[in-house]
Write an enzyme that holds these catalytic residues in place. Structure first.
Site, PDB file in Angstrom:
ATOM      1  N   CYS A   1      -9.448 -69.566  47.009  1.00 42.60           N
ATOM      2  CA  CYS A   1      -9.811 -69.145  48.368  1.00 42.60           C
ATOM      3  C   CYS A   1      -9.580 -67.651  48.564  1.00 42.60           C
ATOM      4  CB  CYS A   1      -8.999 -69.931  49.378  1.00 42.60           C
ATOM      5  SG  CYS A   1      -7.231 -69.686  49.158  1.00 42.60           S
TER       6      CYS A   1
ATOM      7  N   GLU B   1       1.940 -70.477  56.919  1.00 41.11           N
ATOM      8  CA  GLU B   1       2.956 -71.249  56.219  1.00 41.11           C
ATOM      9  C   GLU B   1       3.625 -70.320  55.212  1.00 41.11           C
ATOM     10  OE1 GLU B   1       2.170 -75.292  55.186  1.00 41.11           O
ATOM     11  OE2 GLU B   1       0.569 -75.503  56.656  1.00 41.11           O
TER      12      GLU B   1
ATOM     13  N   GLU C   1      -5.539 -73.808  56.424  1.00 41.34           N
ATOM     14  CA  GLU C   1      -5.861 -72.741  55.473  1.00 41.34           C
ATOM     15  C   GLU C   1      -7.302 -72.975  55.053  1.00 41.34           C
ATOM     16  OE1 GLU C   1      -2.863 -72.775  52.413  1.00 41.34           O
ATOM     17  OE2 GLU C   1      -1.286 -72.361  53.865  1.00 41.34           O
TER      18      GLU C   1
ATOM     19  N   ASN D   1      -9.175 -77.231  44.271  1.00 42.65           N
ATOM     20  CA  ASN D   1      -9.161 -76.073  43.364  1.00 42.65           C
ATOM     21  C   ASN D   1      -7.810 -75.828  42.692  1.00 42.65           C
ATOM     22  OD1 ASN D   1      -8.287 -75.289  45.960  1.00 42.65           O
ATOM     23  ND2 ASN D   1      -8.757 -73.149  45.542  1.00 42.65           N
TER      24      ASN D   1
HETATM   25  P1  NAD Z   1     -13.412 -79.556  51.691  1.00 46.09           P
HETATM   26  O1  NAD Z   1     -13.217 -79.041  53.069  1.00 46.09           O
HETATM   27  O2  NAD Z   1     -14.754 -80.038  51.304  1.00 46.09           O
HETATM   28  O3  NAD Z   1     -12.437 -80.787  51.401  1.00 46.09           O
HETATM   29  C1  NAD Z   1     -11.032 -80.659  51.528  1.00 46.09           C
HETATM   30  C2  NAD Z   1     -10.448 -82.023  51.826  1.00 46.09           C
HETATM   31  O4  NAD Z   1     -10.872 -82.460  53.107  1.00 46.09           O
HETATM   32  C3  NAD Z   1     -10.843 -83.108  50.842  1.00 46.09           C
HETATM   33  O5  NAD Z   1      -9.706 -83.896  50.579  1.00 46.09           O
HETATM   34  C4  NAD Z   1     -11.881 -83.903  51.612  1.00 46.09           C
HETATM   35  O6  NAD Z   1     -11.993 -85.240  51.217  1.00 46.09           O
HETATM   36  C5  NAD Z   1     -11.317 -83.794  53.021  1.00 46.09           C
HETATM   37  N1  NAD Z   1     -12.292 -84.003  54.103  1.00 46.09           N
HETATM   38  C6  NAD Z   1     -13.598 -83.670  54.116  1.00 46.09           C
HETATM   39  N2  NAD Z   1     -14.134 -83.975  55.325  1.00 46.09           N
HETATM   40  C7  NAD Z   1     -13.143 -84.499  56.078  1.00 46.09           C
HETATM   41  C8  NAD Z   1     -13.072 -85.010  57.410  1.00 46.09           C
HETATM   42  N3  NAD Z   1     -14.124 -85.016  58.224  1.00 46.09           N
HETATM   43  N4  NAD Z   1     -11.890 -85.480  57.858  1.00 46.09           N
HETATM   44  C9  NAD Z   1     -10.792 -85.467  57.059  1.00 46.09           C
HETATM   45  N5  NAD Z   1     -10.801 -85.018  55.791  1.00 46.09           N
HETATM   46  C10 NAD Z   1     -11.964 -84.512  55.308  1.00 46.09           C
HETATM   47  O7  NAD Z   1     -12.896 -78.398  50.729  1.00 46.09           O
HETATM   48  P2  NAD Z   1     -12.947 -78.374  49.128  1.00 46.09           P
HETATM   49  O8  NAD Z   1     -14.379 -78.286  48.724  1.00 46.09           O
HETATM   50  O9  NAD Z   1     -12.109 -79.463  48.613  1.00 46.09           O
HETATM   51  O10 NAD Z   1     -12.204 -76.982  48.791  1.00 46.09           O
HETATM   52  C11 NAD Z   1     -12.856 -75.752  48.778  1.00 46.09           C
HETATM   53  C12 NAD Z   1     -12.685 -75.040  50.102  1.00 46.09           C
HETATM   54  O11 NAD Z   1     -11.292 -74.926  50.390  1.00 46.09           O
HETATM   55  C13 NAD Z   1     -13.200 -73.626  50.111  1.00 46.09           C
HETATM   56  O12 NAD Z   1     -13.825 -73.376  51.336  1.00 46.09           O
HETATM   57  C14 NAD Z   1     -11.940 -72.782  50.005  1.00 46.09           C
HETATM   58  O13 NAD Z   1     -12.035 -71.482  50.519  1.00 46.09           O
HETATM   59  C15 NAD Z   1     -10.975 -73.604  50.790  1.00 46.09           C
HETATM   60  N6  NAD Z   1      -9.589 -73.291  50.413  1.00 46.09           N
HETATM   61  C16 NAD Z   1      -8.837 -72.532  51.262  1.00 46.09           C
HETATM   62  C17 NAD Z   1      -7.537 -72.184  50.912  1.00 46.09           C
HETATM   63  C18 NAD Z   1      -6.674 -71.310  51.795  1.00 46.09           C
HETATM   64  O14 NAD Z   1      -5.486 -71.173  51.504  1.00 46.09           O
HETATM   65  N7  NAD Z   1      -7.210 -70.697  52.846  1.00 46.09           N
HETATM   66  C19 NAD Z   1      -7.008 -72.624  49.703  1.00 46.09           C
HETATM   67  C20 NAD Z   1      -7.809 -73.403  48.856  1.00 46.09           C
HETATM   68  C21 NAD Z   1      -9.108 -73.738  49.229  1.00 46.09           C
HETATM   69  O1  6OD Z   2      -0.121 -69.482  46.613  1.00 50.22           O
HETATM   70  C1  6OD Z   2      -0.197 -70.199  47.608  1.00 50.22           C
HETATM   71  O2  6OD Z   2       0.789 -70.605  48.228  1.00 50.22           O
HETATM   72  C2  6OD Z   2      -1.514 -70.592  48.109  1.00 50.22           C
HETATM   73  N1  6OD Z   2      -1.526 -71.303  49.259  1.00 50.22           N
HETATM   74  C3  6OD Z   2      -2.626 -70.258  47.409  1.00 50.22           C
HETATM   75  C4  6OD Z   2      -3.929 -70.567  47.822  1.00 50.22           C
HETATM   76  C5  6OD Z   2      -4.959 -70.397  46.974  1.00 50.22           C
HETATM   77  C6  6OD Z   2      -6.263 -70.771  47.360  1.00 50.22           C
HETATM   78  O3  6OD Z   2      -7.127 -71.170  46.616  1.00 50.22           O
END
Ligand code: NAD
Ligand code: 6OD
Length: 484
Positions: A286, A465, A252, A153
């Site tokens: 997120c 972090e 995260e 994202n």
């Molecule tokens: P995802 O979990 O599908 O994938 C993230 C990464 O993990 C990708 O690079 C993917 O290839 C890898 N991956 C998937 N399965 C794996 C496994 N078994 N072992 C190792 N690597 C693996 O997430 P996404 O669809 O790319 O992103 C969206 C999600 O991320 C949403 O749930 C969002 O809330 C979350 N997100 C959280 C934050 C935060 O700061 N808390 C920030 C951004 C996104």
């Molecule tokens: O601003 C940041 O440092 C951060 N980790 C943002 C996360 C956004 C999630 O989609």
């Protein structure tokens, strides 16, 4: 067609096993990504371990910090290349990437370079049982080889948010960008070479999760710890892989964030704030708000104002004039979001606006667009209110009392972020203290100071972090006790 190679030991490496990279705004194939397998993961781990013992491992903290400033400056110098790469991978509005994603990509190196140069360490003087004296002091060593598994994202921003502190602390990193967004991580390899970062310090492996580079990195015994941003369920799988060898994780994860708007809020600011938190980056943040709770006296007026603003959003690709809403990242993610649009109708929601697919024309006709959507009237037990959707949509419900708002906001497995809107300082402090999240914004949203702790409570993450907090994960703290 642009090839996206792996970056191993300072060289770009093709594997011959490729998959398509598509532009989400048009669905056109824009590149071929070379998937890394076990052999590439083994090679990267060997190079990363060697780098820890070489020039990088011996470099002073001041020299390392200077090098990371050079990385940041080179990102600035190649701003247009990074911007073009991020726009092609994500389809997001140009202004968003130009003002947030790319500048933060550079800042994430600067801030942590400066923090590690200035971080204090503790020391104590004590009297020993025999009446003598001892002094103790703490030293921090790098964790070692860090696996950095990233989502799609905010590709450059979120990747450098982890690579910046990891390198500042003297680690080496193996980055696995999302399969959807390979471009900026690859480009960063060119930057590392240009400024002379030693081979093996920063490496990039492309591929998927299970049975591919993601799983192979997280299972590799030569990787000392894993920092991950992504879905909570993926976090569970990575945690299981990291259990072998009891290796640390920093997570995260997902969210189902609540926005709470009190009747005394500055109405226009609250509407603008909730609009941004629900629709920025097409709802693919997120920290985004998918549940909005509005105090009853202003509920109808608030819903009407949000509807008018949502209906005024212009949909399109990065350079559509006045664009406010870009595409979702992929065909699969669009299908997921639309499945929630269907569930909301099936569960009896009032669709205030949207709820379907827009008609797009010209070059955007094949893009993964959905309508910005608002619902009211769903029971709190609805899947639409319980599960993370990660799209441009939110449900709005009324509340009466402060206690009720807190209970509604906390009724979720997640605990990432909240945004509270009120002019009553006492109320803001009470609600902020009672809401079970890692990040709480008052009369604002996504306001960032990189020195502050960032992370989620409950199922939204493990660890924090940001600022000095990043050192907890990226270093080992050793205590030295000396009897004088
Ligand atoms: P995802 O979990 O599908 O994938 C993230 C990464 O993990 C990708 O690079 C993917 O290839 C890898 N991956 C998937 N399965 C794996 C496994 N078994 N072992 C190792 N690597 C693996 O997430 P996404 O669809 O790319 O992103 C969206 C999600 O991320 C949403 O749930 C969002 O809330 C979350 N997100 C959280 C934050 C935060 O700061 N808390 C920030 C951004 C996104
Ligand atoms: O601003 C940041 O440092 C951060 N980790 C943002 C996360 C956004 C999630 O989609």
């Amino acid at each position: 067609m642009k090839p996206f190679h792996n970056f191993i030991n300072g060289a770009f490496v093709a594997t011959g096993k490729t998959y398509d990279n598509r532009n989400p705004a048009t669905n056109a194939v824009i590149g071929q990504v070379h998937e890394a397998g076990q052999a590439e993961v083994d090679a990267a781990v060997a190079a990363a371990r060697a780098a820890l013992k070489g020039e990088w491992g011996r470099m002073s903290v001041v020299a390392r910090a200077r090098m990371l400033h050079a990385v940041a400056n080179e990102i600035d110098r190649r701003f247009d290349d990074f911007l073009a790469a991020e726009l092609a991978d994500t389809g997001k509005p140009r202004a968003l990437a130009a003002h947030i994603d790319i500048p933060r990509g550079a800042d994430n190196f600067r801030i942590f370079a400066d923090i590690v140069k200035n971080v204090p360490t503790e020391s104590f003087r004590m009297t020993t049982p025999d009446g003598g004296t001892a002094v103790s002091y703490a030293v921090r060593s790098p964790l070692g080889v860090v696996g950095v598994i990233c989502p799609w994202n905010l590709p450059l921003l979120l990747m450098t948010w982890k690579v910046g502190p990891a390198l500042a602390c003297g680690n080496t990193v193996i980055v696995k960008p999302s399969e959807e967004t390979p471009a900026t991580a690859t480009l960063l390899g060119e930057v590392m070479n240009a400024v002379g970062v030693p081979k093996g310090v920063y490496q990039v492996l492309h591929g998927f999760g299970p049975g591919s580079a993601g799983e192979f990195i997280t299972r590799h015994p030569g990787v000392n710890g894993i920092t991950f941003t992504g879905e909570t369920r993926t976090g569970e799988a990575i945690m299981a892989a990291a259990a072998k060898g009891v290796r640390p994780v920093s997570f995260e994860l997902g969210g189902k964030n609540a926005g709470v708007v009190f009747a005394d809020a500055d109405f226009d600011q609250a509407v603008a704030g909730i609009m941004r938190s629900a629709f920025e980056n097409c709802g693919q943040v997120c920290l985004g708000t998918e549940r909005v709770y509005v105090q009853r006296p202003i509920f109808d007026q608030f819903v009407a104002a949000l509807k008018a603003k949502a209906e005024a959003l212009t949909l399109g690709g990065p350079d559509m004039p006045g664009v406010g809403l870009g595409p979702l990242i992929s065909k699969e993610h669009k299908a997921k979001v639309l499945s929630y649009y269907a569930k909301a109708k099936a569960e009896g929601a009032t669709v205030v606006t949207g709820g379907g697919e827009p008609v797009m024309s010209g070059e955007w006709a094949g893009g993964h667009f959905v309508q910005p959507t608002l619902w009211t009237g769903l029971p709190e037990s609805s899947a639409v209110i319980r599960e993370e959707i990660f799209g441009p949509c939110c449900h709005i419900a009324p509340f009466d009392t402060e206690e009720q708002a807190i209970a509604l906001a906390n009724a979720t497995d997640y605990g990432l972020a909240t945004t509270i809107w009120t002019q009553n300082l006492g109320c803001a402090h009470r609600v902020a203290a009672a809401i079970e999240v890692g990040l709480c914004w008052v009369n604002s949203w996504f306001l960032r100071d990189l020195r502050t702790a960032f992370g989620g409570a409950k199922a939204s993450g493990i660890g924090r972090e940001g600022g000095v907090h990043s050192l907890e994960f990226y270093t080992e703290l050793r205590n030295v006790m000396i009897k004088l």
